[in-house]
Design a protein around this motif. Structure first.
Motif, short mmCIF file in Angstrom:
data_model
loop_
_atom_site.label_atom_id
_atom_site.label_comp_id
_atom_site.label_asym_id
_atom_site.label_seq_id
_atom_site.Cartn_x
_atom_site.Cartn_y
_atom_site.Cartn_z
N SER A 37 0.81 -1.22 0.00
CA SER A 37 0.00 0.00 0.00
C SER A 37 0.85 1.27 0.00
O SER A 37 0.30 2.37 0.08
N GLN A 76 1.02 5.59 2.77
CA GLN A 76 0.27 4.34 2.78
C GLN A 76 -1.15 4.73 2.39
O GLN A 76 -1.77 5.56 3.06
N GLY A 99 -5.15 3.65 1.34
CA GLY A 99 -6.21 2.65 1.46
C GLY A 99 -7.15 2.76 0.29
O GLY A 99 -6.81 3.26 -0.79
N ASP A 101 -7.64 5.68 -2.52
CA ASP A 101 -6.44 6.48 -2.27
C ASP A 101 -6.51 7.31 -1.00
O ASP A 101 -5.85 8.33 -0.86
#
Length: 82
Positions: free
Chosen positions: A30, A65, A67, A70
């Motif tokens: 990610s 990072q 999720g 985005d």
């Protein structure tokens, strides 16, 4: 900022002839590299190494990072490339 138990960190950015290598800690699938505040295609080599194609005028790098959709879950501090 950290996601989970471990903080993500950039230790070094190495600009090569064709690719730029980002060395650090706790990168995942990610993890995405942002160069000068713009998301670039990122290849994860391992948990400590990311790679991107060279970008003209690299001044600052950040790893985020991401999720779903985005959404930002965590990020490193900006790394200033000299």
């Amino acid at each position: 900022m950290k996601l989970g138990l471990e903080e993500i960190v950039i230790d070094d950015v190495v600009v090569g002839d064709k690719v730029t290598t980002i060395k650090g800690k706790n990168f995942t699938d990610s993890s995405h590299v942002y160069v000068n505040d713009k998301k670039v295609e990122t290849k994860r080599i391992d948990y400590d190494t990311l790679e991107i194609d060279n970008v003209d005028g690299i001044k600052k790098v950040c790893v985020k990072q991401l999720g779903r959709y985005d959404g930002e879950l965590g990020s490193t501090n900006e790394y200033i490339v000299k």
